[in-house]
Write a protein that holds these residues in place. Structure first.
Motif, PDB file in Angstrom:
ATOM      1  N   HIS A  13      -6.131 -11.701   4.441  1.00 32.43           N
ATOM      2  CA  HIS A  13      -5.929 -10.890   3.687  1.00 32.43           C
ATOM      3  C   HIS A  13      -5.518 -11.436   2.292  1.00 32.43           C
ATOM      4  O   HIS A  13      -4.594 -10.915   1.717  1.00 32.43           O
ATOM      5  CB  HIS A  13      -4.567  -9.866   4.263  1.00 32.43           C
ATOM      6  CG  HIS A  13      -4.742  -9.467   5.575  1.00 32.43           C
ATOM      7  ND1 HIS A  13      -4.410  -9.814   6.768  1.00 32.43           N
ATOM      8  CD2 HIS A  13      -5.635  -8.293   5.669  1.00 32.43           C
ATOM      9  CE1 HIS A  13      -4.856  -8.902   7.773  1.00 32.43           C
ATOM     10  NE2 HIS A  13      -5.463  -8.136   7.104  1.00 32.43           N
TER      11      HIS A  13
ATOM     12  N   THR B 143      -6.379  -8.809  -1.397  1.00 37.38           N
ATOM     13  CA  THR B 143      -5.896  -7.599  -1.525  1.00 37.38           C
ATOM     14  C   THR B 143      -5.093  -7.391  -2.614  1.00 37.38           C
ATOM     15  O   THR B 143      -4.613  -8.290  -3.346  1.00 37.38           O
ATOM     16  CB  THR B 143      -5.035  -7.705  -0.090  1.00 37.38           C
ATOM     17  OG1 THR B 143      -3.951  -8.852  -0.129  1.00 37.38           O
ATOM     18  CG2 THR B 143      -5.822  -7.596   1.257  1.00 37.38           C
TER      19      THR B 143
ATOM     20  N   ASN C 218      -7.802  -3.866   0.633  1.00 37.89           N
ATOM     21  CA  ASN C 218      -8.379  -5.095   1.372  1.00 37.89           C
ATOM     22  C   ASN C 218      -9.845  -4.945   0.844  1.00 37.89           C
ATOM     23  O   ASN C 218     -10.810  -4.283   1.179  1.00 37.89           O
ATOM     24  CB  ASN C 218      -8.171  -4.942   2.754  1.00 37.89           C
ATOM     25  CG  ASN C 218      -8.945  -6.227   3.251  1.00 37.89           C
ATOM     26  OD1 ASN C 218      -9.310  -7.022   2.839  1.00 37.89           O
ATOM     27  ND2 ASN C 218      -8.726  -6.442   4.818  1.00 37.89           N
TER      28      ASN C 218
END
Length: 282
Positions: free
Chosen positions: A195, A198, A174
């Protein structure tokens, strides 16, 4: 006609039912969250007499990033959810990839964050303290400038929910774990959101959760990682689903990060190749 049933809080309704609602329900745009860097639309979703609030991020609303393929952030959000579910920790709200009013995008269950305590952000999970000691129950992150030539120590809570999230972030690489991406729910659960940045093949871990850097992983984390390694093997259901969302080299990199965590048995430390803390941090 009876009014639609409102979906209970996450954790009350089965995850599969939440996914079905998000994937098959009718999306109605309510408004836009303007603080976000990409297009983020607040919606309601209705299916089978049940309604819920959700977030819709259409691929068309993504800003291009120099280090990520265009139009891939929504897929990465879904992939992060799948990995979270595979850990059994349930750290990411139910998330699906589907068509919507503005084309394909990520749709995620809306989480009502618990009231902050008025003194610290993220529901009391982050704080700035004077001096160089974090204090009992806190883990140091870094010194931060607070104006007028003064500095304060940025700390996060020594909380097992955050520790689990730090392990998940290490697995999915991340690059943007800000304080505003931590959502403590009223039922005591903690969720992480946003997210899209990522699964890069290079080490891009940027987070506020460095408090355990270099420390041994918990027995629980090692057991979860061992299970995750098996589920990432070729032909396993998780690996098959991830292969539809991220590239083959990115999937290989996920396997490599899990193997490295198991081999070292410790939380990762900043690589020194990239800024270790996202900006802005909260």
């Amino acid at each position: 006609m009876p009014a639609p049933e409102r979906l209970p809080a996450p954790g009350v309704t089965a995850t599969g039912e939440q996914e079905e609602l998000l994937a098959r329900g009718e999306l109605t745009v309510v408004g836009r969250i303007r603080e976000a860097s990409n297009a983020v639309l607040l919606c309601t979703v209705a299916y089978g007499g049940v309604t819920a609030d959700c977030v819709y991020k259409p691929v068309k609303g993504e800003r291009p990033l120099w280090d990520f393929p265009d139009g891939s952030l929504a897929q990465r959000e879904v992939a992060a959810y799948l990995v979270s579910e595979a850990t059994g920790w349930g750290l990411v709200p139910a998330t699906v990839l589907r068509d919507g009013p503005y084309g394909e995008g990520m749709v995620q269950r809306w989480i009502d964050a618990a009231e902050e305590d008025g003194a610290t952000p993220a529901g009391g999970l982050l704080a700035l303290v004077e001096g160089e000691e974090a204090g009992e129950g806190w883990k140091p992150v870094a010194l931060a400038e607070v104006g007028e030539g003064r500095t304060a120590l940025l700390v996060h809570a020594d909380d097992e929910r955050l520790r689990r999230l730090s392990v998940l972030d290490a697995v999915i690489n991340n690059g943007d774990r800000k304080g505003g991406h931590l959502l403590p729910a009223a039922d005591g659960r903690l969720y992480g959101i946003d997210h899209g940045v990522t699964f890069h093949t290079e080490d891009k871990l940027r987070t506020l959760l460095w408090g355990w850097a270099g420390e041994p992983l918990t027995d629980e984390a090692r057991a979860v990682l061992a299970t995750l390694a098996a589920e990432l093997a070729d032909g396993a259901p998780l690996a098959t689903r991830l292969a539809e969302l991220i590239t083959a080299v990115e999937l290989a990199a996920v396997r490599g990060r899990v193997e490295q965590l198991l081999r070292t048995g410790t939380h990762p430390e900043p690589s020194g190749q990239w800024p270790s803390i996202p900006w802005p941090p909260v």
